[in-house]
Design a protein around this motif. Structure first.
Motif, mmCIF file in Angstrom:
data_model
loop_
_atom_site.group_PDB
_atom_site.id
_atom_site.type_symbol
_atom_site.label_atom_id
_atom_site.label_comp_id
_atom_site.label_asym_id
_atom_site.label_seq_id
_atom_site.Cartn_x
_atom_site.Cartn_y
_atom_site.Cartn_z
ATOM 1 N N PRO A 81 -4.030 -9.578 3.930
ATOM 2 C CA PRO A 81 -5.109 -8.603 4.012
ATOM 3 C C PRO A 81 -5.946 -8.620 2.748
ATOM 4 C CG PRO A 81 -3.011 -7.511 3.582
ATOM 5 C CD PRO A 81 -2.705 -8.947 3.852
ATOM 6 N N THR A 82 -7.250 -8.394 2.921
ATOM 7 C CA THR A 82 -8.142 -8.371 1.776
ATOM 8 C C THR A 82 -8.165 -6.990 1.134
ATOM 9 O OG1 THR A 82 -10.000 -7.872 3.245
ATOM 10 C CG2 THR A 82 -9.583 -10.190 2.726
ATOM 11 N N ARG A 83 -7.611 -5.993 1.789
ATOM 12 C CA ARG A 83 -7.550 -4.644 1.254
ATOM 13 C C ARG A 83 -6.091 -4.268 1.012
ATOM 14 N NH1 ARG A 83 -11.461 -1.564 5.651
ATOM 15 N NH2 ARG A 83 -12.998 -3.232 5.881
ATOM 16 N N PRO A 84 -5.859 -3.244 0.167
ATOM 17 C CA PRO A 84 -4.483 -2.780 -0.020
ATOM 18 C C PRO A 84 -3.897 -2.311 1.305
ATOM 19 C CG PRO A 84 -5.962 -1.825 -1.665
ATOM 20 C CD PRO A 84 -6.831 -2.512 -0.661
ATOM 21 N N ALA A 85 -2.585 -2.420 1.422
ATOM 22 C CA ALA A 85 -1.920 -2.018 2.666
ATOM 23 C C ALA A 85 -1.795 -0.501 2.732
ATOM 24 C CB ALA A 85 -0.551 -2.664 2.752
#
Length: 348
Positions: free
Chosen positions: A19-23
């Motif tokens: 993922p390119t964003r935090p989980a």
């Protein structure tokens, strides 16, 4: 010319993309058993912040169990999970502060009006009176319920009840919302209104949505990623398009003006199936632009011209049936039926 896509087996999950964003939600080996009955069999999840994740599965697949574990209403038998950066076992209170849960059935007090229901939820979240009133007014406006603010909830339509139910979930300003069957029983117009609200929560507020639904078109419309759960195991995960492309049955249909053109085209495309009555040719393919372009190039090379071209791709119903072998039904475990309203529980 064989255009059959070399897809992976339908029952095998595709590799997870980083993922390119935090989980917002992550789980490793999450499991739940009751004695020797395994309900959830070691699932792994990674859901980035600010996205919509849809969990599909037939009756008894483990969807409700998954939501109950991640929302701290049920303890896992094994595995680890973090929600909003907090361990669900060691930091349940922090998890509850960060999430909202909206069940399939609206948990409203029908003797109160809309504003009073929202103020009750504000009290449960320990908001001071001024902030509670401000929040209630804001949510009534956002959900187009201002004119109905003083009307008893008992007089509300199904769509109004669902909107108020979701508004109550938002009183605590959650960063992650679990939505269990948010549009069950709604008419098509009310369903689309709910879809727009869900989209705005993600696009405008950056909220993460964990959605369970029995409407496959709902997952198709809303979800950034979809996972299919069957008998406690994740059997597939990906975007809607990725899951559809992995199903057999996609094809391109060409229709010709005469039988001679049809026979000539059938000789060009070796794996194609001709329908001489309909003057059409069905060519296996995944429907992607490169595949369609290859078909058109092959026709040009053979100096053939089709009267029409249509692309047929499997839908999520085909995906679901292929992966689970049975239609989609809502899970209702004994634990889910007797659980208290989770939103009230999390607000306390």
């Amino acid at each position: 010319m064989d255009l059959t896509p070399h897809a992976a087996s339908a029952a095998t999950t595709s590799p997870l993309r980083a993922p390119t964003r935090p989980a917002a939600i992550s789980a490793v080996g999450l499991a739940k058993s009751y004695g020797d009955k395994v309900v959830l069999d070691g699932i792994d999840l990674t859901i980035p912040e600010g996205t919509v994740f849809a969990l599909l599965g037939p009756n008894g697949a483990g969807k409700t169990t998954t939501v109950q574990i991640l929302s701290t209403l049920l303890s896992a038998s094994a595995g680890q999970a973090r929600v909003a950066g907090h361990d669900i076992t060691r930091e349940p209170d922090a998890v509850r502060t960060a999430i909202g849960v909206t069940g399939q059935f609206a948990a409203l007090d029908s003797l109160l009006n809309a504003r009073e229901n929202l103020l009750l939820m504000a009290d449960l979240h320990h908001l001071d009176r001024r902030e509670g009133r401000r929040r209630a007014t804001e949510l009534l406006r956002r959900f187009d319920l201002t004119d109905a603010a003083t009307k008893p909830v008992a007089t509300f339509s199904g769509g109004m009840r669902r909107k108020l139910d979701l508004a109550m979930t938002l009183v605590g300003d959650p960063r992650i919302i679990f939505l269990d069957e948010p549009t069950t029983g709604l008419d098509p117009r009310s369903r689309r209104t709910m879809w727009e609200i869900i989209r705005s929560l993600v696009a405008d507020d950056g909220v993460t949505i964990f959605l369970t639904t029995q409407y496959l078109d709902e997952a198709d419309q809303l979800a950034d990623r979809i996972a299919v759960l069957d008998r406690g195991k994740l059997v597939a995960e990906g975007t809607a398009d990725e899951l559809k492309r992995r199903m057999p049955g996609g094809h391109i249909r060409l229709r010709f003006a005469g039988l001679d053109d049809l026979e000539s085209a059938a000789a060009v495309f070796g794996a194609a199936t001709p329908d001489r009555d309909a003057l059409s040719l069905q060519i296996p393919g995944d429907g992607r632009i490169p595949t369609v372009r290859a078909v058109l190039d092959a026709l040009d090379t053979a100096s053939l011209q089709a009267e029409s071209l249509t692309v047929h791709t499997p839908d999520l119903d085909d995906v679901f049936l292929a992966l689970t072998g049975r239609p989609q039904h809502e899970e209702r475990s004994p634990q889910a039926r007797r659980s208290p309203d989770s939103r009230m529980e999390n607000a306390r």
